[in-house]
Motif scaffolding. Structure first.
Motif, PDB file in Angstrom:
ATOM      1  N   PHE A 123      13.721   6.179  -5.687  1.00 17.75           N
ATOM      2  CA  PHE A 123      12.050   6.123  -5.653  1.00 17.75           C
ATOM      3  C   PHE A 123      11.173   5.695  -6.406  1.00 17.75           C
ATOM      4  O   PHE A 123       9.888   5.314  -5.975  1.00 17.75           O
ATOM      5  N   ARG A 127       9.733   2.106  -5.234  1.00 19.12           N
ATOM      6  CA  ARG A 127       8.843   2.023  -4.094  1.00 19.12           C
ATOM      7  C   ARG A 127       7.380   1.859  -4.795  1.00 19.12           C
ATOM      8  O   ARG A 127       7.160   1.521  -6.028  1.00 19.12           O
ATOM      9  N   ARG A 128       6.409   1.744  -4.011  1.00 16.05           N
ATOM     10  CA  ARG A 128       5.117   1.247  -4.553  1.00 16.05           C
ATOM     11  C   ARG A 128       4.649   2.166  -5.499  1.00 16.05           C
ATOM     12  O   ARG A 128       3.850   1.543  -6.398  1.00 16.05           O
TER      13      ARG A 128
END
Length: 242
Positions: free
Chosen positions: A121, A124-125
């Protein structure tokens, strides 16, 4: 400064500066415990913040070409959001339990990633923002802001060459915020000068070390330093409960 404690503190500053230049992390993890023992919790941590900020600047000057600016900005935004929350938590919760909790969570995270299980995770961004927030929060509450950044680096396979200058910028922002919040205590002139000299020697040694330190070995050192910092926080908390 002639005392054994003073000599150990200066030696720890030199070793911490060496690790900081070679791997991107390590100054506060190595030097802060000795400075706290010699000067007490408040003055020791503040001096560690001051010297760490200076190390951040010097290391950045020699590595800035590889700086990942956008990533640094995202992480600093996370730090800015975390520091007020961390300050509130410190004044609201029992310090020893907080240290044990923060250190345990970080140690588990480092161990998880070190075994080859990345935290996907974080890729991610919002990963850099979350990592900066966690680092700022842990720095404010437990004085261990480096391990969360190491977890991010390990989870994203962050190149060591870019990692070193980028975390200096994040660390500099965190240290300056900490100094602004706590203020500057009176410091012993001889000790301060000795620490500055030791810091210069350590940075020079780290510069030489970084030239032959393979990226994979540097990554292992970062992992070890992150784990040491986490377990140190746990130890401080357990000791404070006695």
């Amino acid at each position: 400064m002639a005392s054994l404690g003073g000599v150990l503190a200066v030696a720890a500053v030199a070793l911490g500066a060496t690790m900081q230049r070679a791997t991107g992390l390590g100054f506060a993890l190595v030097a802060a415990p000795f400075l706290v023992i010699i000067l007490g919790p408040f003055t020791g941590v503040v001096l560690a913040n001051l010297l760490s900020a200076a190390v951040n600047v010097v290391v950045l000057c020699s590595t800035a070409r590889a700086l990942h600016g956008r990533l640094a900005v995202e992480m600093i935004l996370g730090v800015l959001a975390a520091v007020p929350l961390g300050a509130w938590v410190v004044t609201s919760l029992p310090g020893p339990l907080l240290l044990i909790g923060v250190g345990s969570i970080t140690a588990a995270s480092v161990a998880w990633v070190a075994r080859g299980n990345p935290m996907l995770f974080l890729r991610r961004r919002g990963g850099p923002l979350l990592s900066g927030f966690t680092s700022g929060f842990f720095n404010t509450t437990a004085g261990t802001g480096g391990p969360p950044l190491a977890v991010y680096a390990l989870s994203t396979n962050w190149e060591q060459r870019s990692f070193v200058p980028t975390v200096q910028v994040v660390g500099l922002a965190t240290n300056l915020l900490s100094l602004a919040a706590k203020g500057m205590p009176g410091l012993s002139g001889p000790l301060l000068l000795s620490c500055v000299a030791a810091m210069a020697v350590g940075i020079a040694a780290g510069q030489l070390l970084s030239r032959w330190l393979p990226a994979e070995r540097a990554r292992r050192w970062v992992t070890a330093l992150a784990l040491i910092g986490s377990l140190t926080a746990v130890g401080k908390g357990v000791t404070a409960l006695w």
